[in-house]
Design a protein around this motif. Structure first.
Motif, short mmCIF file in Angstrom:
data_model
loop_
_atom_site.label_atom_id
_atom_site.label_comp_id
_atom_site.label_asym_id
_atom_site.label_seq_id
_atom_site.Cartn_x
_atom_site.Cartn_y
_atom_site.Cartn_z
N ALA A 56 0.87 -1.28 -0.16
CA ALA A 56 0.05 -0.04 0.08
C ALA A 56 0.86 1.41 0.08
O ALA A 56 0.44 2.19 -0.60
CB ALA A 56 -1.07 0.04 1.18
N GLY A 60 1.22 3.51 -3.53
CA GLY A 60 0.23 4.57 -3.19
C GLY A 60 1.33 5.71 -2.83
O GLY A 60 1.11 6.68 -3.60
N ARG A 65 -0.44 8.65 -4.59
CA ARG A 65 -1.72 7.95 -4.63
C ARG A 65 -2.11 7.43 -3.29
O ARG A 65 -2.12 6.06 -3.29
CB ARG A 65 -1.85 7.04 -5.79
CG ARG A 65 -1.69 7.77 -7.21
CD ARG A 65 -2.06 6.62 -8.22
NE ARG A 65 -3.43 6.41 -8.21
CZ ARG A 65 -3.85 5.04 -7.90
NH1 ARG A 65 -3.31 4.16 -7.32
NH2 ARG A 65 -5.45 5.08 -7.92
N PHE A 67 -3.00 5.10 -0.19
CA PHE A 67 -4.08 4.33 -0.24
C PHE A 67 -4.99 4.89 0.68
O PHE A 67 -4.90 5.52 1.77
CB PHE A 67 -3.47 3.00 0.54
CG PHE A 67 -4.36 1.92 0.81
CD1 PHE A 67 -4.82 1.14 -0.22
CD2 PHE A 67 -4.77 1.57 2.06
CE1 PHE A 67 -5.81 0.11 -0.22
CE2 PHE A 67 -5.66 0.37 2.35
CZ PHE A 67 -6.06 -0.39 1.05
N PRO A 68 -6.34 4.78 0.58
CA PRO A 68 -7.45 5.40 1.26
C PRO A 68 -7.92 4.94 2.52
O PRO A 68 -8.67 5.47 3.18
CB PRO A 68 -8.63 5.16 0.21
CG PRO A 68 -8.44 3.86 -0.50
CD PRO A 68 -6.92 3.92 -0.71
N ARG A 101 -7.70 -5.45 -1.13
CA ARG A 101 -8.14 -3.98 -1.67
C ARG A 101 -6.71 -3.21 -2.02
O ARG A 101 -6.92 -2.38 -2.65
CB ARG A 101 -8.65 -3.46 -0.31
CG ARG A 101 -10.23 -3.77 -0.11
CD ARG A 101 -10.94 -2.80 0.91
NE ARG A 101 -10.53 -2.78 2.23
CZ ARG A 101 -10.44 -3.72 3.21
NH1 ARG A 101 -11.04 -4.75 2.98
NH2 ARG A 101 -9.60 -3.20 4.47
N VAL A 102 -5.88 -3.60 -1.22
CA VAL A 102 -4.43 -3.22 -1.48
C VAL A 102 -3.98 -3.60 -2.99
O VAL A 102 -3.65 -2.58 -3.75
CB VAL A 102 -3.20 -3.50 -0.65
CG1 VAL A 102 -1.93 -3.19 -1.09
CG2 VAL A 102 -3.44 -2.95 0.69
N GLU A 104 -6.11 -4.06 -5.49
CA GLU A 104 -6.92 -3.28 -6.47
C GLU A 104 -6.38 -1.82 -6.60
O GLU A 104 -6.13 -1.28 -7.45
CB GLU A 104 -8.18 -3.14 -5.95
CG GLU A 104 -9.27 -4.55 -5.98
CD GLU A 104 -10.62 -4.42 -5.48
OE1 GLU A 104 -10.88 -3.38 -5.26
OE2 GLU A 104 -10.96 -5.36 -5.21
N HIS A 105 -5.89 -1.38 -5.43
CA HIS A 105 -5.28 0.02 -5.38
C HIS A 105 -3.87 0.18 -5.98
O HIS A 105 -3.74 1.02 -6.84
CB HIS A 105 -5.22 0.58 -4.07
CG HIS A 105 -4.54 1.96 -3.78
ND1 HIS A 105 -3.20 2.28 -3.76
CD2 HIS A 105 -5.33 3.18 -4.03
CE1 HIS A 105 -3.17 3.70 -3.47
NE2 HIS A 105 -4.61 3.95 -4.01
N SER A 106 -3.16 -1.01 -5.80
CA SER A 106 -1.99 -0.87 -6.38
C SER A 106 -1.91 -1.36 -7.86
O SER A 106 -1.12 -0.62 -8.76
CB SER A 106 -1.04 -2.29 -5.88
OG SER A 106 -0.82 -1.94 -4.66
N ALA A 108 -4.29 -0.21 -9.86
CA ALA A 108 -4.63 1.09 -10.54
C ALA A 108 -3.58 1.88 -10.51
O ALA A 108 -3.47 2.57 -11.83
CB ALA A 108 -5.72 1.49 -9.83
N THR A 109 -2.66 1.88 -9.86
CA THR A 109 -1.61 2.60 -10.10
C THR A 109 -0.59 2.12 -11.03
O THR A 109 -0.04 2.98 -12.14
CB THR A 109 -0.56 2.55 -8.61
OG1 THR A 109 -1.43 3.27 -7.59
CG2 THR A 109 0.68 3.41 -8.88
#
Length: 196
Positions: A56, A60, A65, A67-68, A101-102, A104-106, A108-109
Motif C-alpha cells: 500500500a 500509494g 496516490r 491508499f485510502p 483491496r491493496v 486493487e489500489h496497486s 490501478a497505480t
C-alpha cells in the motif's frame, strides 16, 4: 514497446506471487495462521499483513496516490514491527480482504502509470525511483516472504508448494521425505565430526 512488455510481465509476476502468499493460509486453523513459528514471532497471517502495509505504501504514497485506508507512518518507531502480526481483534478475513483491496489500489497505480513514472521513496537512501524500480522491489519482497511462508507452512503441516497428489505421483510420500530428512541429517553430522 519494451516498456509495455516489461510492465505487463512484471505486473503478472506480482499478481502470481501475491496469490501464492494467500495460498499458504488455505486449510489452516486460526491458531496456526497466527502462532509464532520463529524466535522473532514470524507467522503466516503476519506476513500477509506486512505485505499489505508495504505494498500500500509503495504503490500509494510513493506515487502520490495514498491508499485510502489508514496506514501507520513508516517512520513511527513506536509502531515498528506491529505490521508483522495480527491482533486478536483483526480477523483473518479482514487481513486477507485488506490485502486484496491493496492489490486493487496497486493495480490501478500500475495500470495508470507508465513504467518510467517517477516516484519518491523517502525511506530509501536514493529516494528518486521509477515505477519499474518499485515493481521489481515488490516482486522481490513478496517472493522473499513467500519463501518464508513456504517454510512456515511446511513446519506446520508438511505442505509444500506441490499438492499431495502430484507428490504421490512422483513417489514423494511421507516415507520419501522421512528418508530424505534422515539422509540430510546423516550428512550434516558426518560433515561435523566434532558433533557441536
Amino acid at each position: 514497446m519494451i516498456d509495455d512488455y516489461a510492465k505487463a510481465h512484471l505486473h503478472g509476476e506480482l499478481r502470481e506471487v501475491r496469490e501464492s502468499v494467500l495460498s499458504k493460509l488455505d486449510g489452516l486453523r486460526e491458531y496456526d495462521v497466527r502462532r509464532p513459528l520463529t524466535p522473532t514471532g514470524t507467522n503466516l497471517l503476519g506476513l500477509v499483513k506486512h505485505l499489505s502495509t508495504w505494498e500500500a505504501r509503495y504503490f500509494g504514497q510513493v506515487f502520490g496516490r495514498p491508499f485510502p485506508e489508514p496506514l501507520p507512518a513508516w517512520d513511527d518507531k513506536t509502531r515498528r514491527g506491529t505490521d508483522m502480526w495480527a491482533t486478536e481483534h483483526e480477523t483473518r478475513a479482514e487481513v486477507v480482504d485488506r490485502y486484496r483491496r491493496v492489490w486493487e489500489h496497486s493495480d490501478a497505480t500500475i495500470d495508470g502509470l507508465p513504467v518510467d513514472a517517477p516516484g519518491h521513496v523517502p525511506w530509501w537512501p536514493r529516494p528518486g525511483v521509477r515505477l519499474f524500480d518499485v515493481l521489481v522491489h515488490m516482486i522481490v519482497e513478496t517472493t522473499r516472504h513467500v519463501g518464508h511462508a513456504d517454510i512456515l507452512r511446511e513446519h506446520l503441516d508438511g505442505a509444500v508448494e506441490m499438492d499431495a497428489e502430484s507428490m504421490i505421483r512422483r513417489g514423494q510420500d511421507a516415507a520419501f521425505w522421512a528418508n530424505r530428512h534422515a539422509e540430510v541429517e546423516r550428512v550434516a553430522r558426518a560433515a561435523d565430526p566434532t558433533g557441536t
